[in-house]
Design a protein around this motif. Structure first.
Motif, PDB file in Angstrom:
ATOM      1  N   ASP A   9      36.929  37.928  39.238  1.00 49.96           N
ATOM      2  CA  ASP A   9      36.796  39.126  39.001  1.00 49.96           C
ATOM      3  C   ASP A   9      35.316  39.606  38.354  1.00 49.96           C
ATOM      4  O   ASP A   9      34.955  40.585  38.554  1.00 49.96           O
ATOM      5  CB  ASP A   9      37.895  39.764  37.939  1.00 49.96           C
ATOM      6  N   TRP A  10      34.843  38.536  37.414  1.00 51.06           N
ATOM      7  CA  TRP A  10      33.382  38.746  36.860  1.00 51.06           C
ATOM      8  C   TRP A  10      32.488  38.751  38.242  1.00 51.06           C
ATOM      9  O   TRP A  10      31.620  39.645  38.029  1.00 51.06           O
ATOM     10  CB  TRP A  10      33.405  37.714  35.953  1.00 51.06           C
ATOM     11  N   ARG A  11      32.651  38.028  38.985  1.00 52.19           N
ATOM     12  CA  ARG A  11      31.666  37.712  40.057  1.00 52.19           C
ATOM     13  C   ARG A  11      31.950  39.097  40.941  1.00 52.19           C
ATOM     14  O   ARG A  11      30.728  39.651  41.257  1.00 52.19           O
ATOM     15  CB  ARG A  11      32.074  36.436  41.016  1.00 52.19           C
ATOM     16  N   ALA A  12      32.846  39.594  41.117  1.00 49.92           N
ATOM     17  CA  ALA A  12      33.067  40.861  41.862  1.00 49.92           C
ATOM     18  C   ALA A  12      32.607  42.121  41.212  1.00 49.92           C
ATOM     19  O   ALA A  12      31.831  42.825  41.758  1.00 49.92           O
ATOM     20  CB  ALA A  12      34.581  41.083  42.143  1.00 49.92           C
ATOM     21  N   GLN A  13      32.571  41.855  39.761  1.00 46.29           N
ATOM     22  CA  GLN A  13      31.961  43.088  38.926  1.00 46.29           C
ATOM     23  C   GLN A  13      30.652  42.997  39.072  1.00 46.29           C
ATOM     24  O   GLN A  13      30.039  43.973  39.164  1.00 46.29           O
ATOM     25  CB  GLN A  13      32.649  43.147  37.522  1.00 46.29           C
ATOM     26  N   GLU A  14      29.982  41.742  38.930  1.00 44.25           N
ATOM     27  CA  GLU A  14      28.433  41.770  39.027  1.00 44.25           C
ATOM     28  C   GLU A  14      27.807  42.060  40.259  1.00 44.25           C
ATOM     29  O   GLU A  14      26.792  42.495  40.628  1.00 44.25           O
ATOM     30  CB  GLU A  14      28.205  40.011  38.667  1.00 44.25           C
ATOM     31  N   ALA A  15      28.840  41.817  41.644  1.00 44.92           N
ATOM     32  CA  ALA A  15      28.118  41.973  42.643  1.00 44.92           C
ATOM     33  C   ALA A  15      28.179  43.589  42.919  1.00 44.92           C
ATOM     34  O   ALA A  15      27.191  43.859  43.756  1.00 44.92           O
ATOM     35  CB  ALA A  15      29.240  41.329  43.780  1.00 44.92           C
ATOM     36  N   VAL A  58      37.669  38.782  28.198  1.00 44.29           N
ATOM     37  CA  VAL A  58      37.905  37.659  28.973  1.00 44.29           C
ATOM     38  C   VAL A  58      38.301  38.087  30.210  1.00 44.29           C
ATOM     39  O   VAL A  58      39.326  38.764  30.404  1.00 44.29           O
ATOM     40  CB  VAL A  58      39.053  36.967  28.187  1.00 44.29           C
ATOM     41  N   VAL A  59      37.785  37.469  31.263  1.00 42.30           N
ATOM     42  CA  VAL A  59      38.070  37.969  32.697  1.00 42.30           C
ATOM     43  C   VAL A  59      38.185  36.744  33.631  1.00 42.30           C
ATOM     44  O   VAL A  59      37.200  35.746  33.342  1.00 42.30           O
ATOM     45  CB  VAL A  59      36.939  39.001  33.147  1.00 42.30           C
ATOM     46  N   PRO A  60      38.880  36.708  34.490  1.00 46.40           N
ATOM     47  CA  PRO A  60      38.993  35.658  35.400  1.00 46.40           C
ATOM     48  C   PRO A  60      37.546  35.783  36.239  1.00 46.40           C
ATOM     49  O   PRO A  60      37.048  36.611  36.487  1.00 46.40           O
ATOM     50  CB  PRO A  60      40.207  36.031  36.278  1.00 46.40           C
ATOM     51  N   CYS A 108      33.130  19.021  27.788  1.00 40.88           N
ATOM     52  CA  CYS A 108      33.899  19.305  28.964  1.00 40.88           C
ATOM     53  C   CYS A 108      33.293  19.454  30.195  1.00 40.88           C
ATOM     54  O   CYS A 108      32.157  20.137  30.323  1.00 40.88           O
ATOM     55  CB  CYS A 108      34.787  20.695  28.691  1.00 40.88           C
ATOM     56  N   ARG A 109      33.844  19.007  31.322  1.00 39.17           N
ATOM     57  CA  ARG A 109      33.075  19.103  32.710  1.00 39.17           C
ATOM     58  C   ARG A 109      33.895  19.653  33.654  1.00 39.17           C
ATOM     59  O   ARG A 109      33.530  19.467  34.830  1.00 39.17           O
ATOM     60  CB  ARG A 109      32.654  17.442  33.166  1.00 39.17           C
ATOM     61  N   THR A 110      34.938  20.633  33.346  1.00 46.92           N
ATOM     62  CA  THR A 110      35.930  20.971  34.142  1.00 46.92           C
ATOM     63  C   THR A 110      35.488  22.235  34.695  1.00 46.92           C
ATOM     64  O   THR A 110      34.639  23.098  34.090  1.00 46.92           O
ATOM     65  CB  THR A 110      37.192  21.280  33.354  1.00 46.92           C
ATOM     66  N   PRO A 111      35.765  22.642  36.121  1.00 47.97           N
ATOM     67  CA  PRO A 111      35.193  23.872  36.574  1.00 47.97           C
ATOM     68  C   PRO A 111      35.874  25.203  35.639  1.00 47.97           C
ATOM     69  O   PRO A 111      36.916  24.975  35.437  1.00 47.97           O
ATOM     70  CB  PRO A 111      35.906  23.923  37.971  1.00 47.97           C
ATOM     71  N   ALA A 112      35.132  26.099  35.648  1.00 50.93           N
ATOM     72  CA  ALA A 112      35.219  27.109  34.938  1.00 50.93           C
ATOM     73  C   ALA A 112      36.172  28.249  35.724  1.00 50.93           C
ATOM     74  O   ALA A 112      36.015  28.247  36.843  1.00 50.93           O
ATOM     75  CB  ALA A 112      33.915  27.969  34.457  1.00 50.93           C
ATOM     76  N   VAL A 113      37.133  28.777  35.066  1.00 48.19           N
ATOM     77  CA  VAL A 113      37.810  29.786  35.677  1.00 48.19           C
ATOM     78  C   VAL A 113      37.825  30.910  35.070  1.00 48.19           C
ATOM     79  O   VAL A 113      38.373  32.096  35.384  1.00 48.19           O
ATOM     80  CB  VAL A 113      39.515  29.231  36.173  1.00 48.19           C
ATOM     81  N   TRP A 114      37.463  31.096  33.871  1.00 49.89           N
ATOM     82  CA  TRP A 114      37.400  32.551  32.951  1.00 49.89           C
ATOM     83  C   TRP A 114      35.863  32.513  32.465  1.00 49.89           C
ATOM     84  O   TRP A 114      34.964  31.762  32.171  1.00 49.89           O
ATOM     85  CB  TRP A 114      38.159  32.132  31.428  1.00 49.89           C
ATOM     86  N   VAL A 115      35.686  34.053  32.161  1.00 48.91           N
ATOM     87  CA  VAL A 115      34.258  34.445  31.518  1.00 48.91           C
ATOM     88  C   VAL A 115      34.587  35.018  30.535  1.00 48.91           C
ATOM     89  O   VAL A 115      35.477  35.897  30.364  1.00 48.91           O
ATOM     90  CB  VAL A 115      33.554  35.265  32.604  1.00 48.91           C
ATOM     91  N   LEU A 116      34.055  34.607  29.285  1.00 47.80           N
ATOM     92  CA  LEU A 116      34.209  35.256  28.081  1.00 47.80           C
ATOM     93  C   LEU A 116      32.889  35.711  27.601  1.00 47.80           C
ATOM     94  O   LEU A 116      32.062  35.218  27.561  1.00 47.80           O
ATOM     95  CB  LEU A 116      34.417  34.127  26.923  1.00 47.80           C
ATOM     96  N   ALA A 117      33.057  37.315  27.834  1.00 49.45           N
ATOM     97  CA  ALA A 117      32.020  37.948  27.367  1.00 49.45           C
ATOM     98  C   ALA A 117      31.843  38.425  25.991  1.00 49.45           C
ATOM     99  O   ALA A 117      33.051  38.801  25.380  1.00 49.45           O
ATOM    100  CB  ALA A 117      31.983  39.610  28.395  1.00 49.45           C
TER     101      ALA A 117
END
Length: 76
Positions: free
Chosen positions: A68-74, A63-65, A16-25
Motif C-alpha cells: 500500500d505504501w508503494r502504491a501511495q508513493e507511486a 503503519v501501512v502494509p 533482523c534480516r527478514t523481508p519487510a512487510v510493513w512501513v512505519l511512518a
C-alpha cells in the motif's frame, strides 16, 4: 540490457534480516515539520515492537502494509 533487480527491503529491527512487510511512518516533532515522514520497515514479528518504540516517544504517525505504501508513493 538487463535492469538491476530491486534490492530486497528488510526489517529495520537491529539484527533482523527478514523481508519487510510493513512501513512505519514517523517524525520527531522537535526536528521535523509536521508533514515530514521518515520511515522504518518492519517484518510481522517486529511490527509491534518498533511501533511501540516510536509511540512511546510520540513519533509514530502511521503503519501501512508495504504494498500500500508503494502504491501511495507511486501516485505522488
Amino acid at each position: 540490457m538487463n535492469e538491476p533487480a530491486e534490492a530486497e527491503l528488510i526489517c529495520s529491527a537491529k539484527g533482523c534480516r527478514t523481508p519487510a512487510v510493513w512501513v512505519l511512518a514517523w517524525n520527531n516533532p522537535k526536528l521535523h515539520t509536521p508533514d515530514r515522514r521518515k520511515t522504518w520497515l518492519a517484518c510481522d514479528e517486529h511490527r509491534e515492537y518498533l511501533s511501540r518504540f516510536l509511540s512511546l516517544r510520540d513519533f509514530l504517525k502511521d503503519v501501512v502494509p508495504l504494498p500500500d505504501w508503494r502504491a501511495q508513493e507511486a501516485e505522488r
